[in-house]
Design an enzyme around this catalytic site. Structure first.
Site, short mmCIF file in Angstrom:
data_model
loop_
_atom_site.label_atom_id
_atom_site.label_comp_id
_atom_site.label_asym_id
_atom_site.label_seq_id
_atom_site.Cartn_x
_atom_site.Cartn_y
_atom_site.Cartn_z
N HIS A 190 -9.09 12.28 2.68
CA HIS A 190 -7.64 12.18 2.82
C HIS A 190 -6.92 13.41 2.28
O HIS A 190 -6.03 13.97 2.91
CB HIS A 190 -7.16 10.93 2.10
CG HIS A 190 -5.69 10.83 1.96
ND1 HIS A 190 -4.87 10.38 2.97
CD2 HIS A 190 -4.86 11.13 0.93
CE1 HIS A 190 -3.62 10.40 2.56
NE2 HIS A 190 -3.58 10.85 1.33
N GLU A 191 -7.30 13.84 1.06
CA GLU A 191 -6.63 14.99 0.44
C GLU A 191 -6.87 16.27 1.24
O GLU A 191 -6.00 17.14 1.33
CB GLU A 191 -7.09 15.16 -1.01
CG GLU A 191 -6.83 13.96 -1.91
CD GLU A 191 -5.38 13.52 -1.92
OE1 GLU A 191 -4.49 14.34 -1.63
OE2 GLU A 191 -5.13 12.33 -2.23
N HIS A 194 -4.28 16.49 3.82
CA HIS A 194 -3.02 17.09 3.36
C HIS A 194 -3.13 18.61 3.36
O HIS A 194 -2.20 19.32 3.77
CB HIS A 194 -2.67 16.59 1.96
CG HIS A 194 -2.20 15.18 1.92
ND1 HIS A 194 -1.32 14.65 2.84
CD2 HIS A 194 -2.48 14.17 1.05
CE1 HIS A 194 -1.09 13.38 2.55
NE2 HIS A 194 -1.78 13.07 1.47
N HIS A 200 1.67 11.33 6.23
CA HIS A 200 1.20 9.93 6.30
C HIS A 200 1.57 9.23 7.61
O HIS A 200 2.68 9.35 8.11
CB HIS A 200 1.74 9.13 5.12
CG HIS A 200 1.27 9.61 3.80
ND1 HIS A 200 2.13 10.00 2.79
CD2 HIS A 200 0.02 9.78 3.31
CE1 HIS A 200 1.42 10.38 1.74
NE2 HIS A 200 0.14 10.25 2.03
#
Length: 389
Positions: A190-191, A194, A200
């Site tokens: 997930h990171e 980013h 999101h």
């Protein structure tokens, strides 16, 4: 103050696979510190990609976006709304101070350059697993830094949790991913999203056609994170409940009841240490394949001319006035001239990185975020193309 439009990174053609991980969730074994819940008075109103948002300044000078795991730099925020359109013609001129307020930049050459500092061997193993997940299924590559000026530092945040925060997009040498000592690939994948420039999924304008937000179960002060961007322009056609960027069903729950369900009231699937089919499709659109052409071929071959009024997405390429351009999250980047490119050349060889503390004269050349610029007599920097071309 409530913010009705969380983020409009999609407005400029940003990938609609958006990621999030949060704390103490019934069906998920990772955490996120919900700063927005604790003290709303510390949040200030700014604009990010033409959307009004709430941010909190951190000790390191970055800003947490809506109290989430996304960190923004001051030059990615503005005090006023600055419209960003994805129909304008390529424009390579930048004002005398290189840098664009409200920008998100993708990684050049599809390559995330990184430095690892102070991570345990177990977290390093999870990091490698996460990088392999992205690189084995998309065009994104990862490279340990040697002397590159654009890189992300991956380090410990000092907490004993399965958690993380990350800056958004490529940020020169300032970007970071900070991880807890128990961080797993579920969070790390997930990171990395980013870092690639994604936010999101639950903030998509069409989310109410696919999920129900249970505001009555959301912690006080955290409702801002669940608002949607009504003017978002979507790249991937379908809302993706399975995206690694999607909030879980118990994110910011105040009563152990779900904050997000599907339209039938069912909780969402448990998060996996994997990217979804739409994550893959969207990433390969934002970071398209470099087609394997040799340096001696015309880089503009087969690329259509820019069309006035047409909407373009991140990763799209066009030709315009004799040059090749690629769409970034917030602008067009000039890649090369439309002519045969000499073998083994790099237009940035011998050129130093831009410094905000130095005075430059007309004709000076600098590199900045992976591109070569020349300062004109009008006080504007003009892009000469991407480094490595």
């Amino acid at each position: 103050m409530k913010t009705k439009n969380v983020v409009n990174w999609l407005r400029i053609g940003v990938l609609a696979i958006v990621l999030s991980f949060t704390s103490c969730q019934k069906n998920e074994n990772f955490e996120e510190t919900p700063e927005a819940v604790n003290d709303q008075n510390q949040f200030i109103e700014k604009y990010f990609l033409n959307e009004r948002v709430l941010v909190k300044k951190q000790d390191d000078g970055t800003y947490s976006l809506q109290g989430t795991d996304v960190r923004l730099f001051e030059d990615q925020l503005t005090n006023l709304a600055i419209p960003v359109a994805n129909t304008e013609a390529p424009n390579t001129k930048i004002s005398a101070k290189l840098g664009l307020g409200g920008t998100v930049r993708k990684w050049t050459n599809n390559t995330v350059v990184y430095v690892v500092e102070g991570l345990s061997q177990s977290v390093r193993n999870e990091l490698q697993k996460s990088m392999d997940e992205w690189s084995s299924k998309t065009n994104v590559r990862f490279k340990k830094r040697t002397n590159e000026s654009n890189y992300v530092t991956i380090s410990s945040n000092g907490d004993s949790c399965n958690c993380g925060v990350a800056t958004l997009g490529m940020n020169g040498s300032r970007g970071f991913i900070r991880l807890g000592s128990a961080t797993t690939a579920v969070v790390l994948i997930h990171e990395i999203g980013h870092t690639l420039g994604y936010i999101h999924e639950q903030n998509r304008s069409d989310r109410d056609n696919h999920v129900i937000i249970k505001y009555e179960n959301i912690q006080d002060g955290a409702a801002d994170q669940f608002y949607k961007s009504n003017s978002a322009i979507l790249v991937t056609k379908d809302f993706d409940i399975n995206s690694t960027m999607m909030y879980g069903s118990y994110t910011f729950s105040k009563n152990r009841q779900p904050t997000i369900t599907d339209l039938n009231g069912n909780v969402l699937p448990r998060r996996q240490a994997a990217i979804s089919a739409l994550d893959i499709k969207g990433t390969n659109k934002v970071y398209p394949s470099d087609d394997g052409g040799t340096p001696t071929t015309n880089p503009c071959k087969g690329i259509a001319e820019w069309v006035k009024g047409k909407r373009y997405s991140v990763g799209d390429k066009v030709t315009y006035r004799g040059s090749l351009y690629e769409r970034d999250f917030t602008r067009w980047n000039r890649i090369a001239e439309c002519k045969n490119t000499p073998t083994n050349t790099d237009i940035c060889n011998g050129v130093t990185e831009y410094s905000g503390n130095k005075n430059y004269a007309s004709g000076d050349k600098v590199t900045y975020n992976g591109y070569l610029y020349t300062l004109g007599t009008n006080g504007y920097w003009s892009s000469n193309g991407r480094c490595g071309s």
